[in-house]
Design a protein around this motif. Sequence first.
Motif, PDB file in Angstrom:
ATOM      1  N   ARG A  86       1.210  -3.593 -11.168  1.00 52.89           N
ATOM      2  CA  ARG A  86      -0.206  -3.913 -11.003  1.00 52.89           C
ATOM      3  C   ARG A  86      -0.405  -5.214 -10.237  1.00 52.89           C
ATOM      4  O   ARG A  86      -1.257  -5.321  -9.360  1.00 52.89           O
ATOM      5  CB  ARG A  86      -0.867  -4.022 -12.380  1.00 52.89           C
ATOM      6  CG  ARG A  86      -2.330  -4.406 -12.336  1.00 52.89           C
ATOM      7  CD  ARG A  86      -2.775  -4.894 -13.691  1.00 52.89           C
ATOM      8  NE  ARG A  86      -2.971  -3.821 -14.642  1.00 52.89           N
ATOM      9  CZ  ARG A  86      -4.150  -3.237 -14.880  1.00 52.89           C
ATOM     10  NH1 ARG A  86      -5.221  -3.633 -14.241  1.00 52.89           N
ATOM     11  NH2 ARG A  86      -4.250  -2.301 -15.768  1.00 52.89           N
ATOM     12  N   GLU A  87       0.435  -6.199 -10.557  1.00 57.09           N
ATOM     13  CA  GLU A  87       0.233  -7.521  -9.960  1.00 57.09           C
ATOM     14  C   GLU A  87       0.776  -7.632  -8.544  1.00 57.09           C
ATOM     15  O   GLU A  87       0.248  -8.366  -7.725  1.00 57.09           O
ATOM     16  CB  GLU A  87       0.907  -8.590 -10.835  1.00 57.09           C
ATOM     17  CG  GLU A  87       0.184  -8.806 -12.142  1.00 57.09           C
ATOM     18  CD  GLU A  87       0.954  -9.689 -13.105  1.00 57.09           C
ATOM     19  OE1 GLU A  87       0.474  -9.828 -14.239  1.00 57.09           O
ATOM     20  OE2 GLU A  87       2.029 -10.219 -12.737  1.00 57.09           O
ATOM     21  N   VAL A  88       1.867  -6.919  -8.275  1.00 60.37           N
ATOM     22  CA  VAL A  88       2.597  -7.170  -7.033  1.00 60.37           C
ATOM     23  C   VAL A  88       2.274  -6.155  -5.938  1.00 60.37           C
ATOM     24  O   VAL A  88       2.321  -6.477  -4.757  1.00 60.37           O
ATOM     25  CB  VAL A  88       4.118  -7.220  -7.325  1.00 60.37           C
ATOM     26  CG1 VAL A  88       4.929  -7.259  -6.055  1.00 60.37           C
ATOM     27  CG2 VAL A  88       4.430  -8.437  -8.192  1.00 60.37           C
ATOM     28  N   SER A  89       1.923  -4.918  -6.324  1.00 60.00           N
ATOM     29  CA  SER A  89       1.744  -3.921  -5.267  1.00 60.00           C
ATOM     30  C   SER A  89       0.313  -3.884  -4.755  1.00 60.00           C
ATOM     31  O   SER A  89      -0.625  -4.296  -5.438  1.00 60.00           O
ATOM     32  CB  SER A  89       2.176  -2.529  -5.743  1.00 60.00           C
ATOM     33  OG  SER A  89       1.914  -2.341  -7.094  1.00 60.00           O
ATOM     34  N   ASN A  90       0.156  -3.431  -3.517  1.00 65.65           N
ATOM     35  CA  ASN A  90      -1.193  -3.201  -2.999  1.00 65.65           C
ATOM     36  C   ASN A  90      -1.541  -1.717  -3.009  1.00 65.65           C
ATOM     37  O   ASN A  90      -2.694  -1.348  -2.826  1.00 65.65           O
ATOM     38  CB  ASN A  90      -1.376  -3.797  -1.595  1.00 65.65           C
ATOM     39  CG  ASN A  90      -0.502  -3.147  -0.557  1.00 65.65           C
ATOM     40  OD1 ASN A  90       0.653  -2.816  -0.821  1.00 65.65           O
ATOM     41  ND2 ASN A  90      -1.028  -2.956   0.636  1.00 65.65           N
ATOM     42  N   LYS A  91      -0.517  -0.880  -3.230  1.00 63.77           N
ATOM     43  CA  LYS A  91      -0.777   0.556  -3.370  1.00 63.77           C
ATOM     44  C   LYS A  91       0.057   1.084  -4.521  1.00 63.77           C
ATOM     45  O   LYS A  91       1.189   0.622  -4.730  1.00 63.77           O
ATOM     46  CB  LYS A  91      -0.349   1.328  -2.120  1.00 63.77           C
ATOM     47  CG  LYS A  91      -1.327   1.311  -1.002  1.00 63.77           C
ATOM     48  CD  LYS A  91      -0.822   2.163   0.159  1.00 63.77           C
ATOM     49  CE  LYS A  91      -1.532   1.750   1.431  1.00 63.77           C
ATOM     50  NZ  LYS A  91      -0.765   2.085   2.629  1.00 63.77           N
ATOM     51  N   VAL A  92      -0.490   2.032  -5.227  1.00 64.67           N
ATOM     52  CA  VAL A  92       0.239   2.669  -6.319  1.00 64.67           C
ATOM     53  C   VAL A  92       0.198   4.186  -6.098  1.00 64.67           C
ATOM     54  O   VAL A  92      -0.862   4.743  -5.807  1.00 64.67           O
ATOM     55  CB  VAL A  92      -0.379   2.311  -7.690  1.00 64.67           C
ATOM     56  CG1 VAL A  92       0.357   3.028  -8.811  1.00 64.67           C
ATOM     57  CG2 VAL A  92      -0.350   0.801  -7.913  1.00 64.67           C
ATOM     58  N   VAL A  93       1.358   4.777  -6.222  1.00 67.10           N
ATOM     59  CA  VAL A  93       1.474   6.221  -6.072  1.00 67.10           C
ATOM     60  C   VAL A  93       1.885   6.790  -7.414  1.00 67.10           C
ATOM     61  O   VAL A  93       2.813   6.282  -8.046  1.00 67.10           O
ATOM     62  CB  VAL A  93       2.558   6.563  -5.024  1.00 67.10           C
ATOM     63  CG1 VAL A  93       2.898   8.056  -5.049  1.00 67.10           C
ATOM     64  CG2 VAL A  93       2.125   6.132  -3.635  1.00 67.10           C
TER      65      VAL A  93
END
Length: 263
Positions: free
Chosen positions: A223-230
């Motif tokens: 949640r904190e580090v990514s800009n996209k989640v798949v």
Amino acid sequence: MLETAANSTRPIALELQDLHKSFGSLAVLKGVSLTAYDGDVISILGSSGSGKSTLLRCINLLEKPTQGHISIGNEALMLKPTKSGEMQAVDNKQLDSLRARVGFVFQNFNLWPHKTILQNIIEGPTQVLKIKKEQAIIDAEKLLDKVGLLDKKDAYPANLSGGQRQRVAIARALAMQPRVLLFDEPTSALDPELVNEVLTVMRDLAEEGRTMLIVTHEMRFAREVSNKVVFLHQGVIEEIGTPEQVFDNPTSERVKEFMASHN
Ligand code: ADP
Ligand code: MG
């Protein structure tokens, strides 16, 4: 990366189009399309068996896809079908050159046990990139310093903790100057007290603007580090979006259930 738009003005680092993979009659990937722009940090979530590892492994042909297209930067990997139904590289030189641009960090480190830490890191740069040994050592020492392990350069993997080994594996991947870094559950094999030292290194890489695809069960980190989640489910992308969308406002019932059980 704060940018959240689906399309970006940044160059494409990695593109997967309609990727399929079957093992015999078992269809594991059923048409996955995904674009990573330079600087994207994409977390890949999903239940065990959903195809996350297979997806990462297909990117550098550790597994041969049965259908689809893979590009690194603006170069498409040339693939041809074989009798077995798998795709294989048309040109092994091209495959080697594209593989060198994709760094892979495995759950179980995969360091060479009979090489020192320094030797583990300079192997790829000297053998594959043909960098002179003296230069490769200078570069490796910088990377070891970056992951906080310069004092371990002459040790062997067996003398390091799991967290240290994984930091070496990350340094080894970086030594190849990859366009994209793939992480397959990099902290899953670690004792809980060693997880954070690895996540801290990964967080630094994300802040530097490295392009990363990360399969992880570390929800807070994702949640904190990514800009996209798949979110992968049974070999298809069930949901994709910003962390806010996928964690806080998922549209899929399956994703809602998954998030509820991983809090
Ligand atoms: P995940 O990483 O999401 O847990 P995997 O990609 O490892 O999922 O596996 C997805 C499915 O593919 C599972 O059903 C697994 O048993 C199967 N699978 C993975 N690798 C192989 C293989 N080499 N041969 C046969 N089946 C495989
Ligand atoms: Mg897996």
